[in-house]
Design a protein around this motif. Structure first.
Motif, mmCIF file in Angstrom:
data_model
loop_
_atom_site.group_PDB
_atom_site.id
_atom_site.type_symbol
_atom_site.label_atom_id
_atom_site.label_comp_id
_atom_site.label_asym_id
_atom_site.label_seq_id
_atom_site.Cartn_x
_atom_site.Cartn_y
_atom_site.Cartn_z
ATOM 1 N N SER A 42 -29.896 3.527 -36.359
ATOM 2 C CA SER A 42 -29.535 3.713 -37.642
ATOM 3 C C SER A 42 -30.679 3.958 -38.555
ATOM 4 N N ALA A 43 -30.254 4.222 -39.998
ATOM 5 C CA ALA A 43 -31.333 4.566 -40.833
ATOM 6 C C ALA A 43 -31.797 3.501 -41.714
ATOM 7 N N PRO A 133 -43.789 -2.251 -43.286
ATOM 8 C CA PRO A 133 -43.996 -1.284 -44.315
ATOM 9 C C PRO A 133 -44.521 -1.942 -45.631
ATOM 10 N N THR A 134 -45.314 -1.495 -46.352
ATOM 11 C CA THR A 134 -45.384 -2.159 -47.834
ATOM 12 C C THR A 134 -44.097 -1.956 -48.660
ATOM 13 N N GLN A 135 -44.308 -2.725 -49.606
ATOM 14 C CA GLN A 135 -43.079 -2.716 -50.528
ATOM 15 C C GLN A 135 -42.750 -1.291 -50.819
ATOM 16 N N ALA A 140 -39.488 3.743 -50.844
ATOM 17 C CA ALA A 140 -39.925 5.139 -50.715
ATOM 18 C C ALA A 140 -38.774 5.518 -49.751
ATOM 19 N N PHE A 141 -39.053 4.856 -48.392
ATOM 20 C CA PHE A 141 -38.066 5.171 -47.190
ATOM 21 C C PHE A 141 -36.629 5.359 -47.573
ATOM 22 N N GLU A 151 -26.083 6.381 -47.637
ATOM 23 C CA GLU A 151 -24.569 5.360 -47.867
ATOM 24 C C GLU A 151 -24.841 4.086 -46.700
ATOM 25 N N GLU A 152 -25.005 4.554 -45.297
ATOM 26 C CA GLU A 152 -25.355 3.322 -44.432
ATOM 27 C C GLU A 152 -26.397 2.541 -44.717
ATOM 28 N N ALA A 153 -27.455 2.975 -45.239
ATOM 29 C CA ALA A 153 -28.484 2.026 -45.391
ATOM 30 C C ALA A 153 -28.219 1.355 -46.668
#
Length: 190
Positions: A42-43, A133-135, A140-141, A151-153
């Motif tokens: 998933s994302a 990942p950095t903060q 940004a992702f 919406e899922e994230a």
């Protein structure tokens, strides 16, 4: 034998094939967690154990499992951990020469729990296992997602209990407004 499972993310509201023998308790060991795994299916950015980040509270529940092997297998199936990654299912007693977590060992001893399992997948970002990942990259992702994926994230992050309060979560709340859901709760029994 009483066996417990530790949880901090979607396992709380979507245990799947994990057979719980109790509800989730909010007084699990404090562990170093962050939203730092670009999920495989998933994302969202899944919350995972990360070296060097502040420890936050976790949840735990008793499992309906006859032994540690069965408990590990249930969690492996739920988390879709490949057979060649047994280290991604943590446990005490440890298996396969894995190190035992002193924080988890002390917590389970205080509660007289015989064995415990947890998800031990590492951070992953931009397709690189072990890369946290950095903060800024994490925010940004998530900010770059659109439509249903976004919406899922957002749901995943917002559904994670509010007291699991990480640095990245606070940054996402500040930038994207994704605050914990008021109605968010964990699954009491499954």
């Amino acid at each position: 034998m009483n066996i417990a499972c530790l949880a901090w993310g979607s396992l709380l509201w979507k245990p799947g094939p994990l057979k719980l023998a109790s509800g989730w308790h909010p007084d699990g060991p404090h562990l170093p967690l962050e939203f730092a795994r670009d999920s495989d299916d998933s994302a969202e950015l899944a919350i995972v154990l990360c070296e060097g980040v502040p420890a936050v509270p976790t949840y735990w529940a008793y499992l309906d499992a006859p032994d540690l092997d069965a408990a590990r297998a249930m969690l492996q199936a739920r988390e879709k951990v490949r057979e060649d990654r047994p280290e991604w299912i943590g446990s005490i007693p440890a298996v396969g020469g894995a190190d035992e977590s002193p924080a988890i060992a002390a917590w389970m001893k205080a509660r007289r729990i015989d064995a415990v399992v947890w998800t031990a997948v590492p951070p992953k970002f931009a397709g690189v296992e072990g890369r946290m990942p950095t903060q800024e990259e994490a925010v940004a992702f998530l900010d770059g997602l659109t439509g249903t994926t976004r919406e899922e994230a957002a749901f995943y992050l917002r559904r994670t209990p509010a007291h699991i309060d990480t640095r990245y979560r606070r940054a996402v709340e500040a930038r994207l407004g994704w605050r914990p859901l008021r109605e968010a709760h964990v699954t009491a029994m499954c």
